[in-house]
Motif scaffolding. Structure first.
Motif, PDB file in Angstrom:
ATOM      1  N   VAL A 207     -10.642 -21.288 -40.137  1.00  0.00           N
ATOM      2  CA  VAL A 207     -12.092 -21.478 -40.217  1.00  0.00           C
ATOM      3  C   VAL A 207     -12.412 -22.934 -39.886  1.00  0.00           C
ATOM      4  CG1 VAL A 207     -14.141 -21.318 -41.676  1.00  0.00           C
ATOM      5  CG2 VAL A 207     -12.264 -19.670 -41.970  1.00  0.00           C
ATOM      6  N   ILE A 208     -13.226 -23.130 -38.857  1.00  0.00           N
ATOM      7  CA  ILE A 208     -13.563 -24.469 -38.381  1.00  0.00           C
ATOM      8  C   ILE A 208     -15.065 -24.664 -38.482  1.00  0.00           C
ATOM      9  CG2 ILE A 208     -13.558 -26.007 -36.371  1.00  0.00           C
ATOM     10  CD1 ILE A 208     -11.227 -23.113 -36.393  1.00  0.00           C
ATOM     11  N   THR A 209     -15.477 -25.779 -39.075  1.00  0.00           N
ATOM     12  CA  THR A 209     -16.892 -26.135 -39.126  1.00  0.00           C
ATOM     13  C   THR A 209     -17.221 -26.973 -37.900  1.00  0.00           C
ATOM     14  OG1 THR A 209     -16.895 -26.117 -41.538  1.00  0.00           O
ATOM     15  CG2 THR A 209     -18.668 -27.339 -40.466  1.00  0.00           C
ATOM     16  N   VAL A 210     -18.271 -26.578 -37.202  1.00  0.00           N
ATOM     17  CA  VAL A 210     -18.731 -27.315 -36.025  1.00  0.00           C
ATOM     18  C   VAL A 210     -20.086 -27.915 -36.377  1.00  0.00           C
ATOM     19  CG1 VAL A 210     -19.289 -27.191 -33.570  1.00  0.00           C
ATOM     20  CG2 VAL A 210     -17.528 -25.677 -34.528  1.00  0.00           C
ATOM     21  N   GLY A 211     -20.137 -29.228 -36.399  1.00  0.00           N
ATOM     22  CA  GLY A 211     -21.352 -29.920 -36.788  1.00  0.00           C
ATOM     23  C   GLY A 211     -22.490 -29.739 -35.797  1.00  0.00           C
ATOM     24  N   ALA A 212     -23.685 -30.025 -36.253  1.00  0.00           N
ATOM     25  CA  ALA A 212     -24.879 -29.940 -35.401  1.00  0.00           C
ATOM     26  C   ALA A 212     -24.699 -30.840 -34.190  1.00  0.00           C
ATOM     27  CB  ALA A 212     -26.104 -30.353 -36.191  1.00  0.00           C
ATOM     28  N   GLY A 213     -24.914 -30.292 -32.997  1.00  0.00           N
ATOM     29  CA  GLY A 213     -24.805 -31.068 -31.771  1.00  0.00           C
ATOM     30  C   GLY A 213     -23.387 -31.378 -31.327  1.00  0.00           C
ATOM     31  N   ALA A 214     -22.381 -30.863 -32.032  1.00  0.00           N
ATOM     32  CA  ALA A 214     -20.977 -31.183 -31.733  1.00  0.00           C
ATOM     33  C   ALA A 214     -20.364 -30.210 -30.735  1.00  0.00           C
ATOM     34  CB  ALA A 214     -20.161 -31.183 -33.019  1.00  0.00           C
ATOM     35  N   GLU A 215     -19.302 -30.680 -30.095  1.00  0.00           N
ATOM     36  CA  GLU A 215     -18.476 -29.850 -29.221  1.00  0.00           C
ATOM     37  C   GLU A 215     -17.041 -29.980 -29.711  1.00  0.00           C
ATOM     38  OE1 GLU A 215     -18.862 -30.682 -25.037  1.00  0.00           O
ATOM     39  OE2 GLU A 215     -20.990 -31.124 -25.255  1.00  0.00           O
ATOM     40  N   VAL A 216     -16.339 -28.845 -29.852  1.00  0.00           N
ATOM     41  CA  VAL A 216     -14.951 -28.875 -30.301  1.00  0.00           C
ATOM     42  C   VAL A 216     -14.089 -27.984 -29.419  1.00  0.00           C
ATOM     43  CG1 VAL A 216     -15.562 -29.340 -32.718  1.00  0.00           C
ATOM     44  CG2 VAL A 216     -15.227 -26.995 -31.967  1.00  0.00           C
ATOM     45  N   ALA A 217     -12.811 -28.338 -29.327  1.00  0.00           N
ATOM     46  CA  ALA A 217     -11.809 -27.498 -28.673  1.00  0.00           C
ATOM     47  C   ALA A 217     -10.856 -27.044 -29.772  1.00  0.00           C
ATOM     48  CB  ALA A 217     -11.062 -28.276 -27.604  1.00  0.00           C
ATOM     49  N   ILE A 218     -10.629 -25.754 -29.867  1.00  0.00           N
ATOM     50  CA  ILE A 218      -9.795 -25.168 -30.916  1.00  0.00           C
ATOM     51  C   ILE A 218      -8.614 -24.472 -30.249  1.00  0.00           C
ATOM     52  CG2 ILE A 218      -9.752 -23.596 -32.882  1.00  0.00           C
ATOM     53  CD1 ILE A 218     -12.904 -23.723 -32.758  1.00  0.00           C
ATOM     54  N   GLY A 219      -7.409 -24.713 -30.732  1.00  0.00           N
ATOM     55  CA  GLY A 219      -6.229 -24.048 -30.192  1.00  0.00           C
ATOM     56  C   GLY A 219      -5.148 -25.044 -29.852  1.00  0.00           C
ATOM     57  N   PRO A 220      -4.078 -24.610 -29.248  1.00  0.00           N
ATOM     58  CA  PRO A 220      -3.781 -23.249 -28.844  1.00  0.00           C
ATOM     59  C   PRO A 220      -3.460 -22.358 -30.045  1.00  0.00           C
ATOM     60  CG  PRO A 220      -1.876 -24.615 -28.423  1.00  0.00           C
ATOM     61  CD  PRO A 220      -2.977 -25.525 -28.929  1.00  0.00           C
ATOM     62  N   PHE A 221      -3.315 -21.063 -29.805  1.00  0.00           N
ATOM     63  CA  PHE A 221      -3.150 -20.083 -30.864  1.00  0.00           C
ATOM     64  C   PHE A 221      -1.785 -19.411 -30.756  1.00  0.00           C
ATOM     65  CE2 PHE A 221      -7.566 -20.512 -29.689  1.00  0.00           C
ATOM     66  CZ  PHE A 221      -8.138 -20.842 -30.906  1.00  0.00           C
ATOM     67  N   VAL A 222      -0.995 -19.492 -31.823  1.00  0.00           N
ATOM     68  CA  VAL A 222       0.315 -18.843 -31.858  1.00  0.00           C
ATOM     69  C   VAL A 222       0.095 -17.339 -31.812  1.00  0.00           C
ATOM     70  CG1 VAL A 222       2.419 -18.536 -33.208  1.00  0.00           C
ATOM     71  CG2 VAL A 222       1.245 -20.753 -33.206  1.00  0.00           C
ATOM     72  N   ASP A 223       0.713 -16.669 -30.830  1.00  0.00           N
ATOM     73  CA  ASP A 223       0.417 -15.254 -30.605  1.00  0.00           C
ATOM     74  C   ASP A 223       0.718 -14.376 -31.806  1.00  0.00           C
ATOM     75  OD1 ASP A 223       3.182 -15.489 -30.319  1.00  0.00           O
ATOM     76  OD2 ASP A 223       3.251 -14.410 -28.416  1.00  0.00           O
ATOM     77  N   TYR A 224       1.845 -14.567 -32.477  1.00  0.00           N
ATOM     78  CA  TYR A 224       2.180 -13.668 -33.588  1.00  0.00           C
ATOM     79  C   TYR A 224       1.338 -13.915 -34.839  1.00  0.00           C
ATOM     80  CZ  TYR A 224       5.206 -17.432 -35.385  1.00  0.00           C
ATOM     81  OH  TYR A 224       5.699 -18.623 -35.852  1.00  0.00           O
ATOM     82  N   LEU A 225       0.572 -14.996 -34.856  1.00  0.00           N
ATOM     83  CA  LEU A 225      -0.326 -15.242 -35.985  1.00  0.00           C
ATOM     84  C   LEU A 225      -1.764 -14.798 -35.702  1.00  0.00           C
ATOM     85  CD1 LEU A 225       0.795 -18.805 -37.125  1.00  0.00           C
ATOM     86  CD2 LEU A 225       1.416 -16.601 -38.128  1.00  0.00           C
ATOM     87  N   PHE A 226      -2.156 -14.802 -34.421  1.00  0.00           N
ATOM     88  CA  PHE A 226      -3.563 -14.551 -34.106  1.00  0.00           C
ATOM     89  C   PHE A 226      -3.831 -13.424 -33.118  1.00  0.00           C
ATOM     90  CE2 PHE A 226      -3.414 -18.913 -35.670  1.00  0.00           C
ATOM     91  CZ  PHE A 226      -4.334 -18.818 -36.698  1.00  0.00           C
ATOM     92  N   ASN A 227      -2.845 -12.966 -32.351  1.00  0.00           N
ATOM     93  CA  ASN A 227      -3.115 -11.884 -31.394  1.00  0.00           C
ATOM     94  C   ASN A 227      -3.260 -10.552 -32.107  1.00  0.00           C
ATOM     95  OD1 ASN A 227      -2.846 -13.748 -29.360  1.00  0.00           O
ATOM     96  ND2 ASN A 227      -1.379 -12.554 -28.178  1.00  0.00           N
ATOM     97  N   GLN A 228      -4.355  -9.869 -31.827  1.00  0.00           N
ATOM     98  CA  GLN A 228      -4.560  -8.520 -32.321  1.00  0.00           C
ATOM     99  C   GLN A 228      -3.670  -7.585 -31.495  1.00  0.00           C
ATOM    100  OE1 GLN A 228      -6.582  -8.207 -35.081  1.00  0.00           O
ATOM    101  NE2 GLN A 228      -6.733 -10.435 -34.925  1.00  0.00           N
ATOM    102  N   SER A 229      -3.649  -6.309 -31.806  1.00  0.00           N
ATOM    103  CA  SER A 229      -2.776  -5.356 -31.115  1.00  0.00           C
ATOM    104  C   SER A 229      -3.081  -5.262 -29.615  1.00  0.00           C
ATOM    105  CB  SER A 229      -2.877  -3.970 -31.758  1.00  0.00           C
ATOM    106  OG  SER A 229      -4.204  -3.492 -31.689  1.00  0.00           O
ATOM    107  N   ASN A 230      -4.269  -5.690 -29.190  1.00  0.00           N
ATOM    108  CA  ASN A 230      -4.633  -5.660 -27.774  1.00  0.00           C
ATOM    109  C   ASN A 230      -4.294  -6.962 -27.047  1.00  0.00           C
ATOM    110  OD1 ASN A 230      -6.593  -7.349 -28.831  1.00  0.00           O
ATOM    111  ND2 ASN A 230      -8.337  -6.150 -28.103  1.00  0.00           N
ATOM    112  N   GLY A 231      -3.610  -7.885 -27.732  1.00  0.00           N
ATOM    113  CA  GLY A 231      -3.219  -9.153 -27.111  1.00  0.00           C
ATOM    114  C   GLY A 231      -4.330 -10.178 -27.049  1.00  0.00           C
TER     115      GLY A 231
END
Length: 110
Positions: A67-91
């Motif tokens: 869970v990431i909070t993005v402040g008013a007017g802010a831009e963020v880059a989130i990731g990369p994402f470990v596949d076995y922790l975040f990929n759903q069954s559809n990849g």
């Protein structure tokens, strides 16, 4: 209703044009993940909002959603994402937003 897909663009040494799309807080969103993708979020609203990256159960146990909070007017880059922790069954990685007002997103593969 199905999640809204975010098309992933490949980063390039000569530059990449990212296409930002409006966030879908009602249905959530998803994008294909190989472990090299980043989610970029622009918050054009006047208030903070949260982005939730949905985790999945794995052999190591469920680690919990990111869970990431993005402040008013802010831009963020989130990731990369470990596949076995975040990929759903559809990849794909599932993403939820606390609000979609003035929120745009893009997915980039490094």
């Amino acid at each position: 209703m199905p999640r809204t897909n975010i098309s992933v663009v490949d980063a390039s040494p000569t530059g990449t044009t990212k296409t930002y799309v409006a966030a879908d807080a009602a249905n959530g969103m998803e994008f294909v993940n190989t472990g090299e993708e980043f989610l970029e979020v622009k918050n054009g609203a006047g208030a903070s909002m949260t982005v939730t990256i949905v985790s999945v159960p794995c052999s190591h146990g469920r680690t919990g959603d990111l869970v990431i909070t993005v402040g008013a007017g802010a831009e963020v880059a989130i990731g990369p994402f470990v596949d076995y922790l975040f990929n759903q069954s559809n990849g794909k990685v599932n993403v939820n937003f606390s609000s979609a007002t003035s929120i745009t997103v893009a997915a980039v593969k490094r």
